[in-house]
Motif scaffolding. Structure first.
Motif, short mmCIF file in Angstrom:
data_model
loop_
_atom_site.label_atom_id
_atom_site.label_comp_id
_atom_site.label_asym_id
_atom_site.label_seq_id
_atom_site.Cartn_x
_atom_site.Cartn_y
_atom_site.Cartn_z
N HIS A 122 15.10 -3.10 60.35
CA HIS A 122 15.44 -1.60 60.83
C HIS A 122 15.56 -0.57 59.65
CE1 HIS A 122 17.45 1.81 62.74
NE2 HIS A 122 18.53 1.42 62.26
N ALA A 123 16.35 -1.23 58.61
CA ALA A 123 16.36 -0.12 57.29
C ALA A 123 15.20 0.15 56.71
CB ALA A 123 17.23 -1.09 56.44
N PHE A 124 14.18 -1.06 56.51
CA PHE A 124 13.16 -0.77 55.95
C PHE A 124 12.17 0.37 56.97
CE2 PHE A 124 12.36 -5.52 54.53
CZ PHE A 124 13.40 -5.31 53.61
N ASP A 125 12.35 0.21 58.16
CA ASP A 125 11.58 1.14 59.27
C ASP A 125 12.06 2.76 58.94
OD1 ASP A 125 10.23 -0.98 60.11
OD2 ASP A 125 11.50 -1.05 62.12
N VAL A 126 13.44 2.54 58.64
CA VAL A 126 14.02 4.02 58.19
C VAL A 126 13.64 4.52 57.25
CG1 VAL A 126 16.19 5.22 57.77
CG2 VAL A 126 15.98 3.67 59.76
N PHE A 127 13.40 3.81 56.09
CA PHE A 127 13.00 4.15 54.69
C PHE A 127 11.51 4.51 54.66
CE2 PHE A 127 10.83 2.94 50.74
CZ PHE A 127 12.05 3.59 49.54
N ARG A 128 10.83 3.98 55.26
CA ARG A 128 9.04 4.15 55.43
C ARG A 128 8.84 5.32 56.27
NH1 ARG A 128 7.26 1.30 50.79
NH2 ARG A 128 8.03 -0.69 50.78
N ALA A 129 9.78 5.66 57.17
CA ALA A 129 9.47 7.03 57.88
C ALA A 129 9.75 8.22 57.05
CB ALA A 129 10.48 6.85 59.17
N ASP A 130 10.47 8.09 55.97
CA ASP A 130 10.77 9.25 55.34
C ASP A 130 9.81 9.57 54.47
OD1 ASP A 130 11.72 11.05 53.64
OD2 ASP A 130 13.56 10.12 52.95
N PRO A 131 8.96 10.67 54.81
CA PRO A 131 7.70 11.04 53.89
C PRO A 131 7.89 10.93 52.38
CG PRO A 131 8.20 12.81 55.52
CD PRO A 131 9.38 11.77 55.67
N SER A 132 9.06 11.20 51.85
CA SER A 132 9.21 11.40 50.58
C SER A 132 9.06 9.89 49.86
CB SER A 132 10.42 11.70 50.13
OG SER A 132 11.67 11.08 50.44
N ASN A 133 9.03 8.86 50.82
CA ASN A 133 8.76 7.56 50.12
C ASN A 133 7.52 7.16 50.23
OD1 ASN A 133 11.55 7.47 49.53
ND2 ASN A 133 12.17 6.70 51.88
N ALA A 134 6.50 8.02 50.73
CA ALA A 134 5.05 7.48 50.86
C ALA A 134 4.60 7.00 49.65
CB ALA A 134 4.09 8.66 51.05
N ALA A 135 4.97 7.14 48.27
CA ALA A 135 4.47 6.39 47.13
C ALA A 135 5.05 5.29 46.98
CB ALA A 135 4.38 7.39 46.06
N ALA A 136 6.12 4.77 47.43
CA ALA A 136 6.88 3.66 47.16
C ALA A 136 6.07 2.31 47.37
CB ALA A 136 8.22 3.44 48.10
N GLN A 137 6.38 1.33 46.52
CA GLN A 137 5.77 0.07 46.52
C GLN A 137 5.84 -0.60 48.13
OE1 GLN A 137 3.78 -1.79 44.41
NE2 GLN A 137 3.52 -3.23 45.94
N PRO A 138 4.53 -0.80 48.32
CA PRO A 138 4.44 -1.54 49.82
C PRO A 138 5.44 -2.85 49.61
CG PRO A 138 2.37 -0.84 49.43
CD PRO A 138 3.06 -0.58 47.91
N THR A 139 5.93 -3.07 50.71
CA THR A 139 6.70 -4.36 50.94
C THR A 139 6.36 -5.35 52.15
OG1 THR A 139 8.59 -3.52 51.88
CG2 THR A 139 8.60 -4.04 49.40
N THR A 140 6.34 -6.45 52.32
CA THR A 140 5.76 -6.99 53.84
C THR A 140 6.83 -7.96 53.92
OG1 THR A 140 4.20 -8.93 52.19
CG2 THR A 140 3.19 -6.90 53.31
N THR A 141 7.23 -7.92 55.20
CA THR A 141 8.11 -9.12 55.63
C THR A 141 7.37 -10.24 55.78
OG1 THR A 141 9.45 -7.28 56.75
CG2 THR A 141 9.66 -9.50 57.72
N HIS A 142 8.03 -11.20 55.15
CA HIS A 142 7.37 -12.54 55.57
C HIS A 142 8.50 -13.78 56.23
CE1 HIS A 142 8.60 -13.51 51.24
NE2 HIS A 142 8.36 -12.31 51.29
N ASN A 143 8.92 -13.27 57.22
CA ASN A 143 9.76 -14.09 57.99
C ASN A 143 9.77 -13.38 59.40
OD1 ASN A 143 12.86 -13.30 58.79
ND2 ASN A 143 11.95 -12.14 57.01
N LEU A 144 10.14 -14.38 60.40
CA LEU A 144 10.07 -13.69 61.92
C LEU A 144 11.26 -14.24 62.59
CD1 LEU A 144 9.08 -11.82 63.80
CD2 LEU A 144 7.49 -13.75 64.54
N LEU A 145 12.24 -13.54 63.15
CA LEU A 145 13.28 -14.04 63.92
C LEU A 145 12.74 -14.14 65.45
CD1 LEU A 145 16.05 -14.92 64.79
CD2 LEU A 145 16.55 -12.50 65.20
N ILE A 146 12.51 -15.54 65.73
CA ILE A 146 11.85 -16.10 67.13
C ILE A 146 13.03 -16.51 68.00
CG2 ILE A 146 10.44 -17.60 68.31
CD1 ILE A 146 8.89 -17.79 65.39
#
Length: 821
Positions: A122-146
């Motif tokens: 949820h926090a990642f989604d909030v961070f990435r939705a901010d246009p000022s973070n467009a140039a921030a290093q991409p990160t990938t989630t590599h786990n899943l709650l099933i």
């Protein structure tokens, strides 16, 4: 390195055990089997070699009953595959069967990793939705709650990479798990609710305003659950605080086989009688601490096994009063539901402390000392434990508001923290996840808003190291997919480093607003160090030590000035005779930093040769630190003192290039920048404005601008010999009198790095990266110069800027007030 004395004010980590399986070769990370250096223990145990799985595995202890249904959930994790840079997401599939069936059904899609329901996502989604973070290093989630898995069934899971256009790419066979068996039986539950447990009723507490306290009931439920678990191997025993229940308790002790499940609220009692340890040297006025709210205490002869703290509720320590206006100093605080305490130090504890204040006040009333002494240090932690195998905290739990630290564990193996929110920001000593002397540690999916270090790793002490140099090494950690909000260090190492911390993988984390980013710290001569660390795919933003626009007093003197990367063997402490600590074999890549208050990379190897000689130990510089594809914006240039055998490839600082990037670095030996040798040794700096000037008879000031670093003239509030980060001005080879220099305040007293000035000399930074220095000689100083030509040297620690000034026969003295330059 020899330092002269200069006064202040002068210029101065099928199921895994904390992921101790597999290697990282497939993901392109250098193997951690690098040999130890001279006089170091070689970490040969498998748990100290491997940090993350080659493929996909189910996270140990993560199979949990859903909070609102009879279904089961688990966390699937995977190490990043070779060529992971091409993937923007991962898709997860599952196949299931009844246990008695021979064949699995077809694989069906579960979802994308980026859809996982965790606090961090949820926090990642909030961070990435901010246009000022467009140039921030991409990160990938590599786990899943099933979730929604059924009891008595077997499952297999498969992971595929997802490209930017949505195409899925099959991964090697290791990314398909073997059989994952769901348990047949439900946990045995021992419920503690508002009416107590098993006929044990809550007791009214005057200290809690007449509220009812259930310490005895909760402890009996824990005792009964442990007895069941021991008598029924393989069965889960859960002490449950259900949804909508609010249980108040003082100190309780978890035991082997117990899962404490908090789906409601567990709140710390304010009655200190419930925190007094029995059979110890504890008195109300000595330095021994009160008991913690939750104690998980094994011994070296009787280690605890399989302890979990889970749930979707809250454990509240009631440590300090909170602000009523939210968390104004926490970026995205409202969106993330984060909080902020009122100022919390020994100076404010009487006014702002709740449980913390009660512990302090009763100690003082009994005759104990005020201030930062025994009474203040008696404050207990929220959760603490030692000598444990298989410790798990997770499931969406919220831990908040401790009197001291949030969690602290040592002497444990297979420790996992998964999917919690930690809230202690602005609480003094509020370390959030503190782990020491560990063998296997994994932290993922967490949101941490901390009053001290967000996640901090520590090693064992000198006696343990001397007894068992290899066994004492703390190692094998995987820290990934976390959101790190306020705190002193997003990921911190030390200052306890004596028996070594090694083999740590830090990846796909986001840090916003921490005082430091990657923070490696050790005290002079304390020995050991931190080695074989990989940091990759991380975004940092707005690193700061400011609270309400002022320097956070809890950061003063501890090198927390907003550094994205800091490696310091100069953490406050006396020189000891163990060994000079060492940071070596670090690989740092694919990181962006947008905003910090100091140098982007700080390597503080400043040392005092006389003290080293007295301790009988040689100095060891940080070495084999390798940075690649790291980009800094709105960040100062590196501040490096002593670094060897290291490299910087495609490391950029906006607005600065070439040798100017290294203007504030000294003692670089066999260090390369994009394949070429980095500047080494002292430098001749240029005077870029005001040099070789002929004064006029009525000239009021001479402003000399250099490309040398202002910091070399700035006084830190750090150990005495760090004051060598200063300089001096010499006229015709003679240093000017110290009284003529501006009255520099300590770094804690100003917001930006702004020097004081006086009527004779002004010293101030130029350029936002603070790589330049403007030294203004004012009329009173100029008037002291005899007619003729004078050579002026601006002496910085790492070089000299030279110029001259021609003084005419008459220079009018003046007492006119001159604006600051």
């Amino acid at each position: 390195m020899k330092f002269r004395t200069i006064r202040t004010g002068a210029l101065a980590l099928c199921t895994v055990a904390a992921l101790a399986l597999g290697t990282l070769g497939a993901a392109g990370v250098a193997s951690a089997a690098t040999l130890a250096q001279k006089d170091e223990p070689q970490a040969t145990s498998p748990v100290n070699v491997d940090r993350a799985p080659t493929g996909a595995v189910v996270l140990d202890q993560s199979i949990i009953q859903d909070s609102t249904s009879d279904g089961l959930g688990l966390t699937l994790v995977w190490g990043k595959p070779a060529g992971y840079e091409q993937f923007v997401d991962y898709a997860v599939y599952r196949a299931g069967k009844k246990r008695q069936d021979a064949a699995y059904g077809a694989f069906s899609r579960v979802g994308l990793a980026s859809s996982t329901a965790t606090p961090a996502q949820h926090a990642f989604d909030v961070f990435r939705a901010d246009p000022s973070n467009a140039a921030a290093q991409p990160t990938t989630t590599h786990n899943l709650l099933i979730s929604g898995l059924e009891r008595g069934r077997d499952y297999r899971f498969r992971v595929a990479g997802v490209l930017a256009d949505g195409t899925e790419v099959a991964l090697p066979d290791a990314y398909t798990t073997g059989t994952v068996a769901m348990p047949n039986e439900r946990p045995e539950k021992f419920q503690v609710a508002n009416d107590g447990y098993a006929g044990i009723l809550p007791v009214a507490s005057a200290a809690d305003g007449g509220a009812f306290v259930s310490t005895t009931a909760l402890q009996q439920a824990i005792d009964d659950a442990s007895a069941f678990a021991v008598a029924n191997p393989g069965r889960q025993a859960e002490v449950v605080i259900p949804r909508n229940a609010r249980v108040i308790s003082a100190a309780v002790f978890l035991k082997t086989g117990v899962t404490l499940r908090v789906d409601g609220t567990l709140t710390a009692s304010l009655d200190l009688a419930g925190y007094v340890p029995e059979g110890t040297q504890f008195t109300m006025v000595n330095a021994e601490k009160f008991l913690n709210l939750i104690n998980v205490e094994g011994t070296s002869q009787a280690r605890l096994q399989n302890v979990r703290i889970i749930g979707t509720g809250t454990i509240d320590g009631q440590g300090w009063k909170h602000r009523t206006d939210g968390a104004p100093n926490v970026a995205y605080g409202d969106q993330l539901g984060l909080a902020e305490s009122l100022p919390s130090t020994f100076r404010t504890i009487a006014e702002n402390g709740l449980l913390a204040g009660e512990m302090y006040r009763q100690c003082v009333a009994a005759g104990g000392p005020t201030g930062d002494s025994n009474c203040y240090k008696k404050r207990s932690n929220l959760i603490e434990g030692e000598h444990i195998d298989n410790m798990y905290i997770g499931g969406g739990l919220r831990l908040q508001n401790p009197a001291n630290s949030v969690t602290g564990f040592k002497y444990l193996s297979n420790y996992i923290v998964n999917g919690i929110t930690v809230q202690s920001f602005n609480g003094n000593n509020g370390d959030s996840i503190n782990v020491a002397r560990f063998k296997g540690f994994t932290a993922l999916n967490n949101v941490i808003n901390s009053g001290d270090d967000n996640i901090v790793l520590n090693a064992g002490n000198i006696s343990e190291y001397q007894k068992d140099p290899i066994g004492a090494v703390a190692g094998s950690a995987w820290i990934f997919d976390n959101y790190l909000a306020r705190g002193h260090g997003a990921i911190a190492f030390g200052s306890g480093t004596t028996s070594w911390i090694d083999n740590v993988l830090v990846e796909d984390n986001i840090a916003v607003g921490t005082s430091d980013g990657i923070r490696a710290k050790s005290k002079p001569g304390s020995g050991g160090g931190v080695r074989f660390v990989t940091v990759r795919d991380m975004a940092m933003k707005d690193l700061t030590n400011l609270v309400d626009g002022q320097v956070d007093p809890l950061t003063i003197g501890y090198q927390m000035d907003g550094a994205p990367f800091i490696f310091t063997t100069h953490y406050p402490g006396d020189y000891t005779k163990t060994r000079w600590p060492s940071f070596h074999d670090w690989d740092i890549s694919r990181v962006t930093v947008d905003g910090s208050r100091t140098g982007g990379i700080v390597v503080d190897g400043i040392h005092d040769d006389a003290k080293l000689a007295a301790a009988g130990i040689p100095f060891i510089a940080s070495n084999r630190l390798h940075f690649r594809d790291v980009h800094f914006t709105n960040t100062g240039i590196p501040l490096i003192d002593e670094l060897t055998d290291s490299s910087f490839e495609n490391v950029t600082f906006d607005g600065v290039s070439g040798d100017a990037v290294w203007a504030d670095s000294k003692g670089l030996k066999n260090v390369t920048v994009d394949g070429a040798a980095a500047p080494e040794g002292d430098r001749d700096f240029a005077v870029t404005a005001g040099g070789d000037t002929v004064l006029t008879t009525d000239q009021q000031e001479l402003r000399l601008v250099t490309d040398a670093s202002f910091r070399r003239f700035y006084v830190n509030t750090l150990p005495e010999d760090v004051l060598a980060r200063v300089g001096e001005i010499a006229v015709d080879g003679v240093a000017v009198d110290a009284s003529l220099y501006p009255a520099f305040g300590p770094k804690s007293s100003n917001l930006p790095l702004v020097a004081g000035t006086d009527a004779a000399i002004s010293i101030a930074p130029v350029q936002h990266t603070n790589i330049g220095t403007a030294i203004t000689l004012r009329a009173p100083f100029l008037a002291s110069l005899a007619p003729g030509c004078h050579d002026i040297e601006l002496r910085f620690q790492n070089g000299v800027a030279r110029t001259s000034v021609q003084v005419p026969q008459v220079v009018a003295a003046t007492t006119e007030t001159v604006p600051n330059g």
